[in-house]
Design a protein around this motif. Sequence first.
Motif, PDB file in Angstrom:
ATOM      1  N   ARG A 121      -2.570  -0.017   1.975  1.00 50.79           N
ATOM      2  CA  ARG A 121      -4.133   0.149   1.969  1.00 50.79           C
ATOM      3  C   ARG A 121      -4.830  -0.569   0.874  1.00 50.79           C
ATOM      4  O   ARG A 121      -4.096  -1.074   0.136  1.00 50.79           O
ATOM      5  N   PRO A 122      -6.122  -0.737   0.799  1.00 49.35           N
ATOM      6  CA  PRO A 122      -6.768  -1.287  -0.362  1.00 49.35           C
ATOM      7  C   PRO A 122      -6.448  -0.606  -1.626  1.00 49.35           C
ATOM      8  O   PRO A 122      -6.399  -1.529  -2.735  1.00 49.35           O
ATOM      9  N   TYR A 123      -5.755   0.624  -1.694  1.00 49.83           N
ATOM     10  CA  TYR A 123      -5.597   1.238  -3.035  1.00 49.83           C
ATOM     11  C   TYR A 123      -4.281   1.271  -3.283  1.00 49.83           C
ATOM     12  O   TYR A 123      -3.839   1.924  -4.331  1.00 49.83           O
ATOM     13  N   ARG A 124      -3.334   1.011  -2.335  1.00 51.50           N
ATOM     14  CA  ARG A 124      -1.884   0.963  -2.605  1.00 51.50           C
ATOM     15  C   ARG A 124      -1.132   0.088  -1.625  1.00 51.50           C
ATOM     16  O   ARG A 124      -1.449  -0.177  -0.477  1.00 51.50           O
ATOM     17  N   GLN A 125       0.160  -0.540  -1.939  1.00 55.71           N
ATOM     18  CA  GLN A 125       1.123  -1.009  -1.123  1.00 55.71           C
ATOM     19  C   GLN A 125       1.885  -0.213  -0.375  1.00 55.71           C
ATOM     20  O   GLN A 125       2.288   0.915  -0.788  1.00 55.71           O
TER      21      GLN A 125
END
Length: 245
Positions: free
Chosen positions: A191-195
């Motif tokens: 996601r944009p905030y985590r891998q």
Amino acid sequence: MHTTANIAQFGGSFERLLRHKASLDSPAWCPDRLNVKSMEENLAVLRTSVVCAFNQLLDLKDLNTGVHSTRLAEWALHVAEELGLDENSLGDLEVAALLHDIGKVGIPDAILNKPAKLTSEEYALMKKHPEYGWAVLRQIPGMERASLVILHHHENFNGGGYPSGLRGEEIPLGSRIVSVIDAFDAMVSSRPYRQGLPLEEAERRLLEASGTQFDPDVVKSFLPLARSEASAVFAAAGTTVSAVL
């Protein structure tokens, strides 16, 4: 956000539309059995169209994560057949696997996309999404059982889940299957905030929660499938094969 009254009104309008369409499609001289067959065919086509439309809505809201929703449905059906789910329930499971997060349409984007930990108030609202999904789908003729699978897909095997605190086999098998597959999808998807997590870590977490959060039989059935499709799955989820292997 739709209220219960709005949803009930939509359901009544939907049924009136079906009756009107059937009256236009079926001449008055047709035998009753032909009228019934025509209505069943119309319902089947309409249900398929509704599922496709809702799935596109999830894409527009960016609620379908890295693993494509059709792949999730295929996994669910594979596991269900292996565990002996009766054939008449497979269609309901497929719909539920595709649309299990439809209730998140009613959750504010600020909560859905928040990179930090949710507050207790935000988490309480997030936990409403299975009920929202159930409230919408149950109004559509033929989707009542699929809506129940969606309602209970966040129940935990040990009774610690929501919304009803069901445990073990009190939880519909379809819900137990969607729970495992949905969790795996969330773990491996970037996601944009985590891998996304590598396969080994996602597998470890599923096994660790087997018997508490997840049905052990579902986990046991699903993991070989996840391993066999690892390359395609992680490419779709935004994680490189090298990170997996």
